[in-house]
Design a protein around this motif. Sequence first.
Motif, mmCIF file in Angstrom:
data_model
loop_
_atom_site.group_PDB
_atom_site.id
_atom_site.type_symbol
_atom_site.label_atom_id
_atom_site.label_comp_id
_atom_site.label_asym_id
_atom_site.label_seq_id
_atom_site.Cartn_x
_atom_site.Cartn_y
_atom_site.Cartn_z
ATOM 1 N N ASP A 78 0.849 -1.195 0.000
ATOM 2 C CA ASP A 78 0.000 0.000 0.000
ATOM 3 C C ASP A 78 0.883 1.243 0.000
ATOM 4 O O ASP A 78 1.833 1.352 0.773
ATOM 5 C CB ASP A 78 -0.910 0.006 1.230
ATOM 6 N N TYR A 300 -5.351 3.504 -9.310
ATOM 7 C CA TYR A 300 -6.547 3.383 -8.472
ATOM 8 C C TYR A 300 -7.745 2.954 -9.321
ATOM 9 O O TYR A 300 -8.510 2.058 -8.953
ATOM 10 C CB TYR A 300 -6.828 4.720 -7.784
ATOM 11 N N ARG A 382 -0.385 -0.788 -4.425
ATOM 12 C CA ARG A 382 -1.820 -0.538 -4.375
ATOM 13 C C ARG A 382 -2.058 0.817 -3.726
ATOM 14 O O ARG A 382 -1.509 1.111 -2.664
ATOM 15 C CB ARG A 382 -2.513 -1.637 -3.580
ATOM 16 N N ALA A 384 -3.293 3.715 -1.488
ATOM 17 C CA ALA A 384 -3.885 3.770 -0.153
ATOM 18 C C ALA A 384 -4.749 5.003 0.048
ATOM 19 O O ALA A 384 -5.456 5.101 1.037
ATOM 20 C CB ALA A 384 -2.789 3.742 0.917
ATOM 21 N N PRO A 695 -8.716 -3.874 1.542
ATOM 22 C CA PRO A 695 -7.791 -3.034 2.307
ATOM 23 C C PRO A 695 -6.960 -3.852 3.268
ATOM 24 O O PRO A 695 -7.381 -4.860 3.781
ATOM 25 C CB PRO A 695 -8.726 -2.063 3.023
ATOM 26 N N LYS A 698 -2.028 -0.243 6.533
ATOM 27 C CA LYS A 698 -1.053 0.495 5.719
ATOM 28 C C LYS A 698 0.345 0.335 6.299
ATOM 29 O O LYS A 698 0.592 0.575 7.455
ATOM 30 C CB LYS A 698 -1.462 1.969 5.670
#
Length: 781
Positions: A78, A300, A382, A384, A695, A698
């Motif tokens: 992330d 995204y 990815r 965040a 998710p 992080k």
Amino acid sequence: MMWQYRKACTYLALLGMILTGCRPQQPFYFHEDGDLSHYIGMATEISYPDTDVASLEEVDMTQAPLTLANQTFESFEDITLEEAVKNALANGKVLRNLGGRFASTGDPRRAQVGEAPNSVLSSVERFPTIYDPAIQDSGVGTDGFFGPEAALSAFDAQLNASLFYEETEGPTNQVFGAFPAIATEDAGTFQAEIAKTAVTGSQFFIRNNTQYSRTNSPIALFPSNWRTNIEAEVRQPLLQGAGVQYNRIAGPYSPFRGIGSQAFDGVILARINTDITIADFEGGVRDLVRDVENTYWELYFAYRNLESQKVGLESSRQTWKKIKALFDAGLRGGEAEKEAQAREQYYNFLGQVQTAKSDLFRAENRLRYMMGLTASDGRLFRPADDPTTAKADFDWYATLCEGLARSVEIRQQRWRVKQRELELIASKNHLLPRLDAVGLYRFAGFGDDLIDHSDRFAGTANAGFESAFGNLLGGDFQEWEAGLQLNIPIGFRRELAQVRHHQLLLVREKALVQEQELELSHQLADAIRNLDQNYTLVETNFNRRVAAEKQVRSVEAAYEAEKVTLDLLLEAQRRLSEAESAYFRTLIDYNRGIATLHYVKGSLLEYNGVYLAEGPWPQKAYFDAHRLARKRDAAHYMDYGFTRPSVISRGPYQQHAGGIELHEGEIIHGGAIDGMIIDERFIEEVPAPMPIPDPQAKRNSAAAGARVAATPRAAETEGFDWGSLGAKQPTATATSEPKMAEIQQVSATAPLAPAQQDAASAAGKAKPATRPASSAQWKSR
């Protein structure tokens, strides 16, 4: 007989021509041995240079790229937008960009990733680097440009010296005995000079001329003798070439260039060239940050697009599975045409999922390239951060004024205008006659030796001539010279042509500034129009998405009750997938539109929390600079009076319009985001309808260290199935319905965000509230 001989020779020549033919013949050599190893049958060939340039570790350690055939990776990584920008700047010795490869595919369901970057390989000379400002600042004129230090060196003192010795011998017009006299002479010449040019155009010289002579002349006073003198000369231009302003613009007079030349290389013009290069560097950093943000949001969208396609795939799979069971059992609703139709819909979605996967890998690879990372290392980045859904409203007049004041290109062009104005001033100086006042004073000496402290000639007629330097220091022989030197080209044809040339250059540069401002106003208008359009489309596509979901549920219920046909159900599922992609496409375009508006009006670096500053120098440089400052403080100030140059610069450029300068170790507090003041009532954000897929907690990136302000985040939900991507994590079972917990229906007339969330419009200070404050600094050296 002679005629027959000639005829025979003619026949033999014709026979030789026939036998040998019309072709060139190699000569015959008696000592030829046939060894032609030294012979090379070509002039040029492709070769490889012998250089010592180590490859980057990101190149040597690159793993196989992620493809549809190779979807295995170790873990997700992330990354926030701020971390992506920091990585790009930290690894950006060459300010890379995608070179126009970042283009839309024309399909709103696909990521706008374009082709692989191919700019540095094809045109490496066009790319700015972090070394360019220092290279320009240290220029010595070999490439046509002087840096400030090289230009200042023209005012440094110069030491010139020469030493020659010669011997001559030959008869003279004299008789010695019964033969002509033979004259011999040994001669030596030494000259040393220190020359200094002042900023006013004055030239100062201190010279020593020493001559040695040894002769066999019977009438010579000494067989050998020395002549020496020390002289001081001052040359002051009174008209052409006089004054501080001219000499700082055009540089001092040079015999290699001459007065009246167009080659102006003064220190002011050299400094302006450095400012133009710094503007190029700033533009390169700005373009880098823009491409990083664009690739970040496109990554995204690639995740969101893949999620929506997978939801559609799962829905079509469940529908096909149900109809296939009826078809195998031979029951109603399982007719062959319905089974084939459901199967076609499934494979259609499967193809779209495969395309979306490939686009995701491609978009992730673009972000890696912009960050200067290896193409593949076992991680899959990815995003965040979520895109903002708050409405940003920019006041037109404030935005236009800010764009005209902060545009890098306009500032750079205005430096060129100033450059042309100064060149015009210097060229007009050449319309004056060249009138120089010259003064010279000289001490001369003569003696038998160059240096002799004895009084061996005392009491004789040669007393005082023992030493040339001793005789000079006695001051018996002094000379001086004063006068004026005038040079007037009749008609000033070349000088008038030069003035006209620089007048036209100035007019052209001013016209370009005006055209740039006109173009900027149109770009700002288009950016604001696109921003408003994208936000309106976000609202429309959001409502379309909600309506499509309700349609799917209603058609499913109607199909279960056998009130509608299968094709209506399949069409509703397809429309829901398209509505999902269209919503996130317009949402990403809206966030990119905000960045584009900041890019056009010159506030993109501030918007991303980037501040440009000169990098650290060696400690010895600071020590020398402090010593020079103390030396100037102890010196006496010389007032140049009316010859002082006019104002060239308005001072340092304020990179942050909000007046907040970022320095190492400082943290921004209060209502300031990236150096921009925002009213507290404008920083509330409507949660995104759907969070980032799957998710995770992080992680701290390797480039962590940037300070992130806490902002409201939407409630996170479970993501889609990542097992097919090769992720080493539990596989979540996708359902036929997407997670819609955060979706709220919005009427077609109501805005997506509450009215009080309209962004502050004054001076274009509005910006998405999700953008954290940053203290990232970018060093120019």
